[in-house]
Design an enzyme around this catalytic site. Sequence first.
Site, PDB file in Angstrom:
ATOM      1  N   CYS A 163       0.873  -1.180   0.000  1.00 26.67           N
ATOM      2  CA  CYS A 163       0.000   0.000   0.000  1.00 26.67           C
ATOM      3  C   CYS A 163       0.909   1.229   0.000  1.00 26.67           C
ATOM      4  O   CYS A 163       1.497   1.565   1.034  1.00 26.67           O
ATOM      5  CB  CYS A 163      -0.901  -0.017   1.221  1.00 26.67           C
ATOM      6  SG  CYS A 163      -2.193   1.238   1.185  1.00 26.67           S
TER       7      CYS A 163
ATOM      8  N   CYS B 206      -8.509   6.059  -7.974  1.00 27.38           N
ATOM      9  CA  CYS B 206      -7.716   6.490  -6.823  1.00 27.38           C
ATOM     10  C   CYS B 206      -7.506   7.995  -6.855  1.00 27.38           C
ATOM     11  O   CYS B 206      -7.217   8.575  -7.910  1.00 27.38           O
ATOM     12  CB  CYS B 206      -6.361   5.787  -6.831  1.00 27.38           C
ATOM     13  SG  CYS B 206      -5.335   6.196  -5.394  1.00 27.38           S
TER      14      CYS B 206
END
Length: 425
Positions: free
Chosen positions: A159, A353
Amino acid sequence: MANIVILGAGLGGLIAAYEIKKTLGRDHQVSIISETDYYQFQPSNPWVMVGWRDRKDITVDLAKPLRKRNVNLIVGRAEKVDPAHKCVRMPDGSQVEYDYLVIATGPELAFDDVEGLGPNGHTQSVCHIDHAEAGASAFEAFCKNPGPIVIGAAQGASCFGPAYETAMIIETELRKRKMRDQVPITFITPEPYIGHLGLDGVGDTKGLLESEMRNRHIKWIPNARVLGAEADMVRVEELNEDGSVKQTHELPTRYTMLMPPFRGVEAVRDVEGLVNSKGFVITDDFQRNPEWPDIFGIGVCIAIPPMGKTPVPVGVPKTGFMIESMVEATARNIAQLIEGTQPTHKASWNAICLADFGDGGVAFVAQPQIPPRNVNWSASGGWVHLAKAGFEKYFLHKLRTGRSETFYENAALGLLKTHKLKDPS
C-alpha cells in the site's frame, strides 16, 4: 433462512454488510464481527497526522447504521476461523456459526518484520487512527525542534498511496508553517521506480510523482530495503536490478513514517486450504475459496500475486473501488448459492484512486487494476485535493446512513464507464 457472517468491519466488511443485507432481504440473517464498535476512514489518517482532521471527523459509530439495516453487530476479536465446523471461534470460548462467511479483516501490520519499525519502535504509521493520533502528537513535538524527515514504505509493503500522501501533506504543512527550509525530506520505497505503486504504474504516475517530488525538493531512493529504524536514523540498502547492493544509506531523521509489510490476521493464518503462506485468503474468480466454497474473501486480506519480479519485494494494493467491486460480486454470488445455482458474478477489479498532496494531488483510473488494461489514465492538479475532501464527506455520510451505494454514485460511475462487475459476455 441463511446465516451470513462477515468477519471485519473495515471498508470492505461494512459495505459488504449493507450490500448483502440489501441483496438478500429480511429473510436472511447478516452479522458482522468487529474488533471495535466504530469504523475508521483510513484514507484520512495522513490529514490527522498534521492536525487537519481529528478522530470524530473520520469515525463512524457502527451500532446505529447497522441496527437500521437489521445487521447484527458482534464486538470482539475473532480467535480462529474453523471451516470444518462452519464457525468463528471467539476468545471467551463462544462461537459464531455461519452458513456463509465473508472474510474482510484487512491485514495484520507486520511491524516486527523490520527492526525498530512501528509505533512501538521508532517510526510513525497512518494505518490506524490510533497510530495517526500518536503521529500527530509526535509531529507537533518535531515542529518545535525540526530536522530531517524520512517517509516511505518497507519491503513487502503493498500500500504505497498513503506513503506518497503523507510525504506531500507534511511538506505542504511545513510550508504553511514557514519552516520547510529547515526540514530535508527523503522518500524511500521498495518500488523499482517512483510511481510503480505495486501496479507497474498507471498512466504516467512515474512522471507525475517524480515531478511532484522534484518541485517539492523531496529526494527519493527506490529499490530500498530497510535494515532497521532508530530514533535518529534509518538504515537502508539500495539494490541494483539484479538484487545486489548498490549503496547503503544511513539517513538521519527526527521524524519517520514507514508503511509496514502486511500479512494475514491470526484468525485465518495457518488454516489449511484457506490461506497462502503469508496468511492471505485464497479466492477464485468469484471471490470464493476453492477448498471451502462457503467462505468468500474481499479486500486487503485476499491473496493477489505480485506484478512481477522486483529487486525488493513489492505487494499489490487493493484500492477502495476495487474492494467495492469484490463486495458486489460476493453479495450476488451468495444470493445465487442460496437460490441453489452456481455463482456467475465476477468483480471488475477496476480502480479509481485520489492521492491528495495537501494543495494538489494525483488521480488515476485503471480498468482493471491489474494490467493489461482497457483504461490506463492518470492526471494531477489542485482539483484532486478538493475531490478527495468531497469524497471523504460523501463516503462517511453513506456509511452513517447505512448505504452501500447511492443513485448519484451510480450515475457518476456510469458517466465514467466504470463498473463493479465484469460483463458476463
